[in-house]
Scaffold this active site. Structure first.
Site, short mmCIF file in Angstrom:
data_model
loop_
_atom_site.label_atom_id
_atom_site.label_comp_id
_atom_site.label_asym_id
_atom_site.label_seq_id
_atom_site.Cartn_x
_atom_site.Cartn_y
_atom_site.Cartn_z
N PHE A 1 -12.01 -7.72 13.64
CA PHE A 1 -11.01 -8.23 12.28
C PHE A 1 -10.52 -6.95 11.86
O PHE A 1 -11.94 -6.83 10.59
CB PHE A 1 -11.41 -9.92 11.27
CG PHE A 1 -10.47 -10.65 10.56
CD1 PHE A 1 -9.14 -10.46 11.10
CD2 PHE A 1 -10.46 -10.32 9.30
CE1 PHE A 1 -8.30 -10.79 10.53
CE2 PHE A 1 -9.50 -10.66 8.47
CZ PHE A 1 -8.22 -11.13 8.91
N GLN A 2 -9.87 -6.82 11.25
CA GLN A 2 -9.48 -5.64 10.25
C GLN A 2 -9.69 -4.75 10.32
O GLN A 2 -9.94 -4.20 9.70
CB GLN A 2 -9.09 -6.29 8.82
CG GLN A 2 -7.67 -7.37 8.31
CD GLN A 2 -8.02 -7.97 6.92
OE1 GLN A 2 -8.97 -7.60 6.49
NE2 GLN A 2 -6.22 -7.98 7.06
N MET B 1 23.51 9.89 3.68
CA MET B 1 23.58 11.26 4.98
C MET B 1 23.34 11.08 5.86
O MET B 1 23.95 12.06 6.54
CB MET B 1 21.58 11.88 4.28
CG MET B 1 21.72 13.37 4.70
SD MET B 1 22.99 13.88 4.03
CE MET B 1 22.12 15.31 2.79
N LYS C 1 -18.18 -1.12 4.94
CA LYS C 1 -18.33 -2.54 4.25
C LYS C 1 -19.62 -2.71 3.79
O LYS C 1 -20.05 -3.07 3.34
CB LYS C 1 -17.70 -3.63 4.80
CG LYS C 1 -17.80 -4.97 3.79
CD LYS C 1 -17.21 -6.28 4.34
CE LYS C 1 -16.74 -7.25 2.85
NZ LYS C 1 -15.99 -8.10 3.50
N GLU D 1 0.98 -1.54 -0.21
CA GLU D 1 -0.21 0.31 0.42
C GLU D 1 0.99 1.58 0.10
O GLU D 1 0.44 2.03 -0.44
CB GLU D 1 -1.07 -0.17 0.69
CG GLU D 1 -2.46 -1.06 1.65
CD GLU D 1 -1.97 -2.51 1.97
OE1 GLU D 1 -0.92 -2.25 1.94
OE2 GLU D 1 -2.52 -2.90 1.95
C1 LIG Z 1 11.68 6.23 6.16
C2 LIG Z 1 13.21 6.95 6.34
N1 LIG Z 1 13.65 6.12 7.90
C3 LIG Z 1 14.79 6.88 7.57
C4 LIG Z 1 14.90 8.22 7.80
C5 LIG Z 1 16.68 8.61 8.05
N2 LIG Z 1 17.34 8.59 6.55
C6 LIG Z 1 17.87 9.77 5.67
S1 LIG Z 1 18.58 10.29 4.64
C7 LIG Z 1 18.73 8.32 4.74
C8 LIG Z 1 19.67 7.78 4.27
C9 LIG Z 1 19.17 7.50 2.88
O1 LIG Z 1 20.32 6.42 2.23
P1 LIG Z 1 20.30 6.18 0.94
O2 LIG Z 1 18.82 6.06 0.50
O3 LIG Z 1 21.62 5.49 -0.21
O4 LIG Z 1 20.35 7.69 0.51
P2 LIG Z 1 21.70 8.64 0.06
O5 LIG Z 1 22.02 9.18 1.55
O6 LIG Z 1 22.49 7.51 0.22
O7 LIG Z 1 21.51 9.11 -0.74
C10 LIG Z 1 18.33 8.13 6.21
C11 LIG Z 1 18.14 7.31 6.93
C12 LIG Z 1 14.03 9.13 6.35
N3 LIG Z 1 14.59 10.03 6.12
N4 LIG Z 1 13.14 8.24 6.38
#
Ligand SMILES: Cc1ncc(C[n+]2csc(CCOP(=O)(O)OP(=O)(O)O)c2C)c(N)n1
Lengths: 588, 172
Positions: A141-142, A500, A191, A79
Site C-alpha cells: 500500500f502506497q 503563450m 517506515k 505536495e
Molecule cells: C505544467 C505545464 N503544463 C503545460 C505547460 C505549457 N505552457 C506553457 S505556457 C502555457 C500557458 C500559460 O498560460 P497562463 O498561465 O494563463 O499564462 P500566460 O501565458 O497567459 O501569461 C502553457 C500551457 C507548462 N509550461 N507547464
C-alpha cells in the site's frame, strides 16, 4: 533539554553536581534515538529553520516527532505546493529548501518540483516516506519506487536501510545539495527505519572520494581569459544563475565595470548585474532584448559565467555567436562544451573565478566603439507595445508593478507570457529577488514559490505574477496565506487564455486555437473570498495604478485580478530555428 | 566510433541502474557492459563498450559519468595499452562423428569443452572480440543450439607504454 540541565547544574547546585549534570548531558548527546528523531536532529544540525511538507502513513513517525519537538513546519495543500514553496525559499535565502512528504502518492506529487529544482540547480533536501523494508518490492500500500523514479532528476538520491546510516547520509545529502553545482537530493526513509532505534552522532566531515567539486579555477586558464579580454574588440559577458548560486554578484559587478565589458543576463541570471546600469544590455534569449541578442551575435569574445547555453537562450546553434571566441566558466565541467564549442574552459565557482580575474589587475580597454554600437541598438530598438487606452496592456502592468515597488520587491512568476513580460520590464537591480522556473518551465510554480520566498524574507514585498491558467494549477495554497496572514500579493495577469500557447498557435499554427482559450473562468474574487483574502478585479487601465497602490499597502495577502488585453503577444521574439540576429517584432 | 570506457564505482545499491539510466537518457548506445567486484569489495569495476558519433559525445559521456556521486574514476581506455577479454559459451550440435573435428577446431583457439551430451557439446572460449567472433563463425556450420556471450571486460596493461592522443579532453 540538555542545555537546561546544564544551567540548573551551574546555578543551583555545587560544582560536583554540575559535573554530574554535564556527564548526563554527554550521555544524552549519544543517547539512543529513533530514526525520525535522528533525521530531525540532523536537520537542526544543518540549521534548517523551516520545513515544507504534507504528512501520510509512511512518514507519520517523523510527523509525530515534528509535533513533539515543535519544529517550524508549513502544511501545504498539495505536495506540489510544498516543494515549489521550498524552491522559492531556497532561491531567495540561498539555503537548501527542505520538503518532507509521505510515500507513494506524496512522493510522486513532488516529482515535478524535483525536476524543476534539478534543472535550475536549486539546493533542496527532499525526504520521502517509504513503506517498511520488509514489504519493499511487494507493491505494498502506497509503495512507489521513488528512488528509481527520481534517479534522473536528482543530483543524488538514496534509500536508507539502516538507522545508523542516517547521520552520515543526512550530512552527505546537505553537502551534495549545497556544494558544486547545487541540486536536489532525495532521501527515501522506510517506515521501520524511521522507528528503529539508533545512535545520534553527527559527523563533522564527509568522506566522498567520488564527489570532489572544483571550486578554485585553474590560474593558467584565468590568465588565458585575461589575455583574450585584452585581444578583444567586442567582448560581452553573459551572466547566468551560476553567479547567483555562487553569491558572486558583487564580484561580477567589480570585474565587469572595471574592464568596462557590456553585460547581458540569461532569464535565470537576472539580478546578478544591476538592471539599470549603463553597461547592462538586458536579458538575452528568445524574448530577450534586441541589443543583448545582437551583442551575442556580433561579439568577438563571449564570456559565459555560470550559464548553461540553454536553447531558449542561444536560439539556433547554427547561428550562435558566430564571431566569438567562447570562454565558459562553470562549476559543472559537464556543462562546458555540452552545447557550444568552448575556446577557454574554466572549471570553478563563478565567484572565485571573477575574483581571480579582477585580481589580475589588467588595465581596462575602453571598447568605446563597441559600446556606442550597442547603445544604438538599445536606443533604436527598445521594448515596445501599443497602448490603446481601453484595455490594460500587460506590459504596462508589469512596468507599473516595477515602479510601484521601486524595483525592490521579490518577484516570482509562473510560466508563460506574463513571465517573459516580468523578465523584460522588472529591471532587477539586486540578486535573489527573482524567482522563476526557467529550465523546466513549470506552470503552477510561481504562486507557491512566492509563499516560500516570503518565509525567506518576511519583511520584503513579495509579488507573485501569475497567469490565469497557471494560478489554477496550485491556487489551493491560498490556504497558507489565509492561515498565516502572509502578505504575498498575487498579481493575476488575466488574458482568459493560455497566453503563450495562444501566441504560438497564432504565429505558427495558423490561428488554430486548440484548447488554449478560457471562455469560462472561475470568479477569482469569490475564490479569494472563500479563503478570506482581500481581492480586486481591475479592468480599466485608469484604475490599475491606484488599486495596486492601495492593495500593496495592505498588511495581509491581496489578490489582484488584472484583466488585460486578451490577444497581446510577447515581443521581440526569436522564432524556433532562428538565430539571434533574426528576431521578430523588434519594432512596433 | 566504438570506445571502451572503464569506470570504478562504489558498490552501492542501484549504481548499475544509475549508470545505464544515464546512458539511455543521453541517447548513448551501450554495446556491452560488464560489472564485477574489484580487489576491494566496496568498489566495482565496470567496462562499457559504447558507440558514439563524435569526440564531443564521448566527452559528455565521461563528464556525465564523473558527475555521479558513486563514480570514483572514469577513463576512456580505447587508445591505451589494454588487455580486453570476452567470454562465450557455445552449445553446438555434435554427433559422435563430428566431435573430433570440433575438438580439433577448438584447440588453436584454446577453447575448452565444458560439457558433452549425446547430440551436442558446449564449448567455452575467451579472448578479444575478434577472436571470439572468429571462433563462433568457425563453429556455426555444425549448428548452433545456444550461445551466450559476455561483454568486454578490460584492464590497462602494467607496462607504461601509452598512446599519446587521448580521445577526450579532461578540462581543468
Ligand atoms: C505544467 C505545464 N503544463 C503545460 C505547460 C505549457 N505552457 C506553457 S505556457 C502555457 C500557458 C500559460 O498560460 P497562463 O498561465 O494563463 O499564462 P500566460 O501565458 O497567459 O501569461 C502553457 C500551457 C507548462 N509550461 N507547464
Amino acid at each position: 533539554m540538555v542545555e537546561n540541565q546544564r544551567d540548573e547544574g551551574g546555578t543551583e547546585m555545587g560544582t560536583s553536581v554540575r559535573t554530574q549534570a554535564e556527564k548526563t548531558a554527554n550521555e544524552q548527546q549519544t543517547q539512543k534515538l529513533n530514526g525520525s528523531q535522528i533525521v530531525l536532529r540532523a536537520l537542526a544540525e544543518e540549521n534548517v529553520d523551516i520545513i515544507f511538507g504534507y504528512p501520510g502513513g509512511a512518514i507519520l513517525p517523523t510527523y509525530d516527532e515534528i509535533y513533539k519537538m515543535g519544529i517550524h513546519h508549513i502544511l501545504a495543500r498539495h505536495e506540489q505546493g510544498a516543494i515549489h514553496a521550498a524552491e522559492g525559499y531556497a532561491r531567495v535565502s540561498g539555503k537548501p529548501g527542505v520538503c518532507v512528504v509521505t510515500s507513494g502518492p506524496g512522493a510522486t506529487n513532488v516529482v515535478t518540483g524535483i525536476a524543476d529544482a534539478m534543472i535550475d540547480s536549486l539546493p533542496m533536501i527532499v525526504i520521502t516516506g517509504q513503506v517498511a523494508t520488509n514489504v519493499i518490492g511487494t507493491d505494498a500500500f502506497q509503495e512507489a519506487d521513488v528512488v528509481g523514479v527520481t534517479m534522473p532528476i536528482t543530483k543524488h538520491n538514496i534509500q536508507l536501510r539502516d538507522v545508523n546510516d542516517i547521520p552520515r547520509v543526512m550530512k552527505e545529502a546537505f553537502h551534495i545539495a549545497t556544494t558544486g553545482r547545487p541540486g536536489p537530493v532525495l532521501i527515501d526513509l522506510p517506515k521501520d527505519v524511521s522507528t528503529a532505534i539508533g545512535e545520534f552522532k553527527y559527523p563533522k566531515q564527509v568522506h566522498m572520494p567520488g564527489y570532489q567539486p572544483t571550486v578554485q579555477p585553474n590560474r593558467l586558464q584565468i590568465k588565458k581569459v585575461a589575455a583574450a579580454v585584452e585581444r578583444a574588440k567586442k567582448p560581452v559577458i553573459l551572466a547566468g544563475a551560476g553567479v547567483l548560486h555562487a553569491d558572486g554578484a558583487d564580484e561580477l559587478f567589480e570585474y565587469a565595470t572595471k574592464q568596462q565589458i557590456p553585460v547581458t543576463n540569461t532569464l535565470l541570471g537576472l539580478g546578478s548585474f544591476p538592471g539599470n546600469h549603463p553597461q547592462f544590455l538586458g536579458m538575452a534569449g528568445m524574448h530577450g532584448l534586441y541589443a543583448a541578442n545582437m551583442a551575442l551575435h556580433e561579439c568577438d569574445l563571449l564570456i559565459n559565467v555560470g550559464a548553461r547555453f540553454d536553447d531558449r537562450l542561444t536560439g539556433s546553434l547554427n547561428y550562435f555567436a558566430p564571431e566569438a571566441e567562447v570562454v565558459h566558466i562553470d562549476v559543472d565541467p559537464a556543462e562546458i562544451g555540452k552545447n557550444v564549442e568552448t575556446a577557454i574552459p574554466v572549471v570553478g565557482d563563478a565567484k572565485e573565478a571573477l575574483k581571480s580575474l579582477s585580481a589580475l589587475d589588467k588595465a581596462p580597454v575602453p571598447y568605446d566603439e563597441w559600446h556606442q554600437h550597442l547603445r544604438h541598438y538599445s536606443d533604436d530598438y527598445p521594448l515596445w507595445y501599443n497602448d490603446d487606452g481601453k484595455t490594460i496592456k500587460p506590459q504596462a502592468l508589469l512596468d507599473m508593478v516595477y515602479e510601484e515597488t521601486k524595483g525592490e520587491a521579490i518577484v516570482t512568476t509562473d510560466v508563460g507570457q506574463h513571465q517573459m513580460w516580468a523578465a523584460q520590464y522588472y529591471r532587477f537591480a539586486n540578486p535573489h529577488r527573482w524567482v522563476t522556473s526557467g529550465g523546466l518551465g513549470t506552470m503552477g510554480f510561481g504562486f507557491p514559490a512566492a509563499i516560500g520566498a516570503q518565509f525567506a524574507e518576511p519583511n520584503r514585498d513579495v509579488i507573485a505574477v501569475i497567469g490565469d491558467a497557471g494560478f489554477q494549477m496550485t491556487m489551493q495554497e491560498m490556504s497558507i496565506l489565509q492561515e498565516l496572514n502572509l502578505p504575498v500579493k498575487i498579481v493575476i495577469v488575466n488574458n482568459a487564455s493560455l497566453g503563450m500557447v495562444r501566441q504560438w498557435q497564432e504565429l505558427f499554427y495558423e490561428e488554430r486555437y486548440s484548447h488554449s482559450l478560457f471562455p469560462i473562468q472561475p470568479d477569482f474574487l469569490k475564490l479569494a473570498e472563500a479563503y478570506n483574502i482581500k481581492a480586486y478585479k481591475i479592468e480599466d487601465p485608469s484604475e490599475a495604478r491606484a488599486t495596486f497602490q492601495k492593495g500593496l499597502k495592505e498588511d495581509g495577502p491581496v489578490l489582484f485580478d488584472f484583466r488585460v488585453t486578451a490577444d497581446e503577444n510577447c515581443y521581440p521574439m526569436i522564432a524556433p530555428g532562428k538565430g539571434h540576429h533574426e528576431m521578430e517584432g523588434i519594432r512596433p | 566510433m566504438k570506445r571502451t570506457i572503464s569506470a570504478t564505482v562504489n558498490n552501492s545499491t542501484g549504481v548499475l541502474n544509475r549508470i545505464t539510466g544515464l546512458f539511455s537518457r543521453r541517447q548513448f548506445n551501450i554495446e556491452s557492459i560488464t560489472v564485477g567486484m574489484t580487489e576491494n569489495p566496496e568498489i566495482s569495476r565496470m567496462t562499457f563498450v559504447v558507440n558514439v558519433d563524435s569526440d564531443r559525445g564521448l566527452d559528455q559521456v565521461i563528464k556525465q559519468l564523473n558527475k555521479q556521486v558513486d563514480v570514483l574514476k572514469v577513463r576512456d581506455i580505447s587508445d591505451e595499452n589494454i588487455v580486453a577479454r570476452e567470454l562465450a559459451l557455445i552449445r553446438v550440435v555434435a554427433t559422435p562423428q563430428t566431435r573430433g573435428e570440433i575438438e580439433t577446431l577448438a584447440r588453436p583457439f584454446r577453447a575448452s569443452i565444458i560439457d558433452v551430451g549425446r547430440e551436442s557439446m558446449t564449448l567455452q572460449v575467451t579472448g578479444d572480440h575478434q577472436k571470439v567472433e572468429a571462433f563462433i563463425d568457425l563453429i556455426k556450420p555444425y549448428g548452433l543450439k545456444e550461445l551466450a556471450r559476455t561483454g568486454t571486460t578490460a584492464l590497462k596493461r602494467s607496462s607504461k607504454k601509452q598512446s599519446q592522443d587521448l580521445h577526450y579532453s579532461f578540462i581543468q
